[in-house]
Design an enzyme around this catalytic site. Structure first.
Site, PDB file in Angstrom:
ATOM      1  N   GLU A  35      38.952  32.284  53.229  1.00  0.00           N
ATOM      2  CA  GLU A  35      37.814  32.938  53.907  1.00  0.00           C
ATOM      3  C   GLU A  35      36.606  33.125  52.991  1.00  0.00           C
ATOM      4  OE1 GLU A  35      39.266  36.495  55.904  1.00  0.00           O
ATOM      5  OE2 GLU A  35      40.959  35.268  56.551  1.00  0.00           O
ATOM      6  N   HIS A  37      35.483  30.928  50.829  1.00  0.00           N
ATOM      7  CA  HIS A  37      34.689  29.689  50.944  1.00  0.00           C
ATOM      8  C   HIS A  37      33.994  29.607  52.301  1.00  0.00           C
ATOM      9  CE1 HIS A  37      37.986  28.356  48.073  1.00  0.00           C
ATOM     10  NE2 HIS A  37      36.894  28.087  47.383  1.00  0.00           N
ATOM     11  N   GLN A 149      29.664  35.362  44.524  1.00  0.00           N
ATOM     12  CA  GLN A 149      29.558  36.420  43.518  1.00  0.00           C
ATOM     13  C   GLN A 149      30.901  36.647  42.813  1.00  0.00           C
ATOM     14  OE1 GLN A 149      27.330  38.130  42.017  1.00  0.00           O
ATOM     15  NE2 GLN A 149      28.504  39.854  41.192  1.00  0.00           N
ATOM     16  N   LYS A 150      31.998  36.242  43.444  1.00  0.00           N
ATOM     17  CA  LYS A 150      33.314  36.400  42.811  1.00  0.00           C
ATOM     18  C   LYS A 150      33.294  35.762  41.416  1.00  0.00           C
ATOM     19  CE  LYS A 150      37.902  36.054  42.310  1.00  0.00           C
ATOM     20  NZ  LYS A 150      38.119  34.662  42.131  1.00  0.00           N
ATOM     21  N   ASP A 151      32.720  34.553  41.315  1.00  0.00           N
ATOM     22  CA  ASP A 151      32.561  33.888  40.008  1.00  0.00           C
ATOM     23  C   ASP A 151      31.176  34.234  39.485  1.00  0.00           C
ATOM     24  OD1 ASP A 151      35.051  32.181  39.760  1.00  0.00           O
ATOM     25  OD2 ASP A 151      34.325  31.575  41.720  1.00  0.00           O
ATOM     26  N   SER A 186      40.995  34.466  46.352  1.00  0.00           N
ATOM     27  CA  SER A 186      40.947  33.423  45.333  1.00  0.00           C
ATOM     28  C   SER A 186      42.050  32.417  45.627  1.00  0.00           C
ATOM     29  CB  SER A 186      41.197  34.045  43.951  1.00  0.00           C
ATOM     30  OG  SER A 186      41.522  33.040  43.014  1.00  0.00           O
ATOM     31  N   SER A 187      41.772  31.148  45.363  1.00  0.00           N
ATOM     32  CA  SER A 187      42.818  30.135  45.547  1.00  0.00           C
ATOM     33  C   SER A 187      44.005  30.428  44.642  1.00  0.00           C
ATOM     34  CB  SER A 187      42.265  28.742  45.234  1.00  0.00           C
ATOM     35  OG  SER A 187      41.125  28.485  46.028  1.00  0.00           O
TER      36      SER A 187
HETATM   37  O1  PAF Z   1      33.783  27.677  41.729  1.00  0.00           O
HETATM   38  C1  PAF Z   1      34.339  26.556  41.813  1.00  0.00           C
HETATM   39  O2  PAF Z   1      35.154  26.302  42.701  1.00  0.00           O
HETATM   40  C2  PAF Z   1      34.016  25.492  40.783  1.00  0.00           C
HETATM   41  O3  PAF Z   1      33.839  26.039  39.525  1.00  0.00           O
HETATM   42  C3  PAF Z   1      32.827  24.610  41.175  1.00  0.00           C
HETATM   43  C4  PAF Z   1      31.535  25.391  41.236  1.00  0.00           C
HETATM   44  C5  PAF Z   1      33.094  23.942  42.524  1.00  0.00           C
HETATM   45  C6  PAF Z   1      32.640  23.499  40.132  1.00  0.00           C
HETATM   46  O4  PAF Z   1      33.772  22.708  40.019  1.00  0.00           O
END
Ligand code: PAF
Length: 280
Positions: A35, A37, A149-151, A186-187
């Site tokens: 969700e 993504h 924002q998670k990353d 998160s995956s």
């Molecule tokens: O956040 C991710 O899934 C990856 O770091 C990304 C931005 C697709 C680059 O591979």
């Protein structure tokens, strides 16, 4: 929905859309969509993208040799079904040989924002991310790019890359999507045992408690970070880092002022490394 496998075909697809005057939004992912993504796809549409391209590519060069590249979860058919449901216009899913046909000797490297936080234990990670995202931009030719924002550190590094390398792309950072109990989606949550998953709730809970403490007047951010570390350890996690930083420049901040700060953290539960953050 088109499934595109080669860089050349992707460029032709995008150039055709651009000639029709349509704007293209890119949602870069490594697949195994959840969700979080899907919310990025909604954000792309909400920000005016006429066409949305989801890229699915597990990028080998952002994983160190001891990391989980081989075991990173993959399920293309599930991803394809979710993208169909979301009415995505195209999936760009190149193979490793399409993206890196020859040994890579040219990298994109950000030199400030990519140095602290996650980079302390993953020193080669962000060069891999900036390099692949630059290549994805050159394949998809987007007007708009959406990152989560998670990353948080990744998003700041990529925003700087867009600015410094003059990519004609507007970037939007989309909020963290959490499970009902607070765990950031998160995956990698898939790797957690039920016990580790339950222990990992300490991450979002301790961030929320820190936010409450600051709202109640606490200004000592070193104390805040130490308390979060203690809570993670007490819950059976192994702290990688807990840091309080300026929300844009990612420089350490020890005393809360009016300016927004971010509490960013990474911790292991079992062998799974999770990240989370909160901007306050
Ligand atoms: O956040 C991710 O899934 C990856 O770091 C990304 C931005 C697709 C680059 O591979």
């Amino acid at each position: 929905m088109d499934i595109i496998r080669s860089v050349k075909e992707m460029q032709q697809w995008s150039l055709a859309r651009r000639r029709e005057g349509r704007t293209i939004g890119i949602v870069p992912t490594m697949g195994f969509l959840h969700e979080g993504h899907l919310s990025l796809i909604d954000t792309a549409r909400a920000n005016g993208a006429d066409c949305v391209v989801v890229t699915i590519f597990v990028n080998p060069i952002q994983f160190a040799p001891n990391e989980d590249f081989d075991s990173y979860p993959r399920d293309f058919e599930h991803d394809r079904a979710l993208c169909e449901e979301k009415k995505v216009d195209a999936i760009f899913a190149p193979g490793v040989n399409d993206m890196y046909p020859a040994p890579v000797t040219c990298y994109v490297s950000e030199r400030k924002l990519s140095k602290g936080l996650c980079a302390k234990t993953r020193p080669t990670h962000f060069d891999g991310v900036t390099t692949v995202v630059a290549k994805l931009f050159n394949a998809v030719l987007p007007d708009l790019a959406v990152f989560g924002q998670k990353d948080a550190q990744q998003a700041r590094v990529l925003r700087r890359m867009i600015r410094d390398l003059n990519f004609p792309i507007r970037m939007v950072i989309s909020p963290i999507i959490r499970e009902a109990d607070g765990l950031a989606k998160s995956s990698r949550n898939k790797y957690l045992t039920p016990e580790e998953r339950s222990n990992a709730l300490v991450l979002s809970r301790s961030l929320q408690e820190a936010k409450n403490a600051i709202a109640n007047g606490e200004k000592d951010l070193v104390k805040i970070a130490n308390e979060i570390k203690e809570k993670i350890t007490a819950a059976g996690g192994r702290v990688d880092y807990v840091e309080t930083v300026d929300a844009d420049e990612l420089e350490a901040v020890e005393v809360k002022s009016e300016a927004p700060i971010m509490i960013a953290l990474a911790a292991y539960f079992g062998t799974t490394r999770l990240i989370d953050n909160m901007v306050i």
